[in-house]
Design an enzyme around this catalytic site. Sequence first.
Site, PDB file in Angstrom:
ATOM      1  N   CYS A  34      12.700 -17.531 -30.993  1.00 50.71           N
ATOM      2  CA  CYS A  34      11.506 -18.107 -31.614  1.00 50.71           C
ATOM      3  C   CYS A  34      10.279 -17.248 -31.311  1.00 50.71           C
ATOM      4  O   CYS A  34      10.007 -16.950 -30.154  1.00 50.71           O
ATOM      5  CB  CYS A  34      11.292 -19.521 -31.075  1.00 50.71           C
ATOM      6  SG  CYS A  34       9.744 -20.245 -31.660  1.00 50.71           S
ATOM      7  N   CYS A  52       7.695 -19.502 -28.984  1.00 50.42           N
ATOM      8  CA  CYS A  52       7.900 -19.898 -27.587  1.00 50.42           C
ATOM      9  C   CYS A  52       9.033 -19.144 -26.900  1.00 50.42           C
ATOM     10  O   CYS A  52       9.243 -19.314 -25.699  1.00 50.42           O
ATOM     11  CB  CYS A  52       8.153 -21.400 -27.515  1.00 50.42           C
ATOM     12  SG  CYS A  52       9.789 -21.866 -28.133  1.00 50.42           S
ATOM     13  N   CYS A  57      13.792 -24.352 -33.960  1.00 47.40           N
ATOM     14  CA  CYS A  57      13.625 -23.856 -32.602  1.00 47.40           C
ATOM     15  C   CYS A  57      14.016 -24.961 -31.632  1.00 47.40           C
ATOM     16  O   CYS A  57      13.702 -26.126 -31.850  1.00 47.40           O
ATOM     17  CB  CYS A  57      12.185 -23.430 -32.363  1.00 47.40           C
ATOM     18  SG  CYS A  57      11.912 -22.942 -30.642  1.00 47.40           S
ATOM     19  N   CYS A  67      10.325 -25.732 -29.471  1.00 48.94           N
ATOM     20  CA  CYS A  67       9.014 -26.088 -30.025  1.00 48.94           C
ATOM     21  C   CYS A  67       9.213 -26.608 -31.455  1.00 48.94           C
ATOM     22  O   CYS A  67      10.327 -26.591 -31.971  1.00 48.94           O
ATOM     23  CB  CYS A  67       8.064 -24.881 -29.975  1.00 48.94           C
ATOM     24  SG  CYS A  67       8.351 -23.658 -31.262  1.00 48.94           S
ATOM     25  N   ASP A  74      19.933   7.622 -35.711  1.00 42.71           N
ATOM     26  CA  ASP A  74      20.961   6.914 -34.959  1.00 42.71           C
ATOM     27  C   ASP A  74      21.804   6.104 -35.945  1.00 42.71           C
ATOM     28  O   ASP A  74      21.258   5.355 -36.762  1.00 42.71           O
ATOM     29  CB  ASP A  74      20.222   5.985 -33.977  1.00 42.71           C
ATOM     30  CG  ASP A  74      21.172   5.250 -33.061  1.00 42.71           C
ATOM     31  OD1 ASP A  74      22.365   5.142 -33.389  1.00 42.71           O
ATOM     32  OD2 ASP A  74      20.698   4.773 -32.018  1.00 42.71           O
TER      33      ASP A  74
HETATM   34 ZN    ZN Z   1       9.821 -22.183 -30.455  1.00 44.80          ZN
END
Ligand code: ZN
Length: 405
Positions: A194, A197, A210, A213, A329
């Site tokens: 997230c 958070c 999430c 949150c 790469d």
């Molecule tokens: Zn969150």
Amino acid sequence: MSRTAAALSRAAGRGDGSVIGGWIGLKIDPDLLAHLSAGRAIALVSGTNGKTTTTRLTSAAVGVLGRVATNSFGANMPSGHTSALAKAGSTPYAVLEVDEHYLAQVLEATEPHVVALLNLSRDQLDRAKEVAMMAQLWRAALVRHTDVRVVANADDPLVVWAATPPGDPARGINPPHVTWFSAGQRWHDDSWVCPECGSTIQRSGEQWWCTGCPLRRPEPHWVVEDEGVLDPTGAWHKVSLQLPGKVNLGNAATALAVAAEFGVRPVDAVSRLGIVTSVAGRYAQVDKDGRNIRLLLAKNPASWLEAFDMADDAPTLLSINARDPDGLDTSWLYDVDFAPLRGRQVLITGDRAYDLAVRLDVNDVPFQHVRTFDDALRSVPPGRLEVIANYTAFQDIRAELDRVI
Ligand SMILES: [Zn+2]
């Protein structure tokens, strides 16, 4: 100022020095882009994938209302925008593709009516961190322009977070100036943490949320359904495109949503989407020796998955280079599941064909190596040949096809 613009306009009108013209113009007058934007209703289209195609579709849709200035050939930085607007002369509308790094700057200069945010995924392996930073930059820019309408992808947590103003819990994730669309998102590896958070993002079906949150997938207003698009009133519009795959239906839904912000009814715009064919050579089809060759560009892990979805169940040539524009790469090959190609005749070529060979072997996808594009043509039966290539490999194959046809 107007003399500068006029001079630039003339300069830009010659040949294809359009970006150079715009660059010189901005050196002479740093506010040139702002001056050229004044008096136009503008839409900006940004994101990692699909912005060139979505810009073309959106221009077609907004074209219902009148003339539209656009930078349809991928000149997507301020110099390209400047020359596109100068070249177009006075138009009531402009739809501009914007490189995601320049969105804040172009937002500032053009004061658009609407911004479309498509997705944020990494272009190259070494740029993974850049994705979260980009979301932060977008958010900071949008916070300064809450008067701008935003059309954003509900399926991409980074985009939802960027489009949602911070510090006002009452607005939740449905701020009134944001319209959400759902175009489906197959690639999830860049968005399992997230951005608000740092907790894990969980997914179930098309929903995501999430675990730490309130950030979660907002209810989209525009949704791809079957071979068409559901609008916010619940009306379904059949979309007939000349571009392949579900991902382009998603781009069409975005275009209809952006056009609606200008007052275009989807029922009026939908037929115009069918006039868009190949976009800067992508999806171009070429007939040679009884083979119908179709070119698909896949520039990052997310767009490889999309290309597998667009490709017919037909012989497929994969070409990989690792030159500067591609990223040096090739370990990103292990982030892409090539299993959808099982059961098809798979040919490989390009500078880094051997890296691809090792990857396909691990993925249990049988393949055959060919040295040149001509060898590839001779190795497949008449009918469709799908070609999926990364950036410079795509340019190589286009050049080879231009020579022989
Ligand atoms: Zn969150």
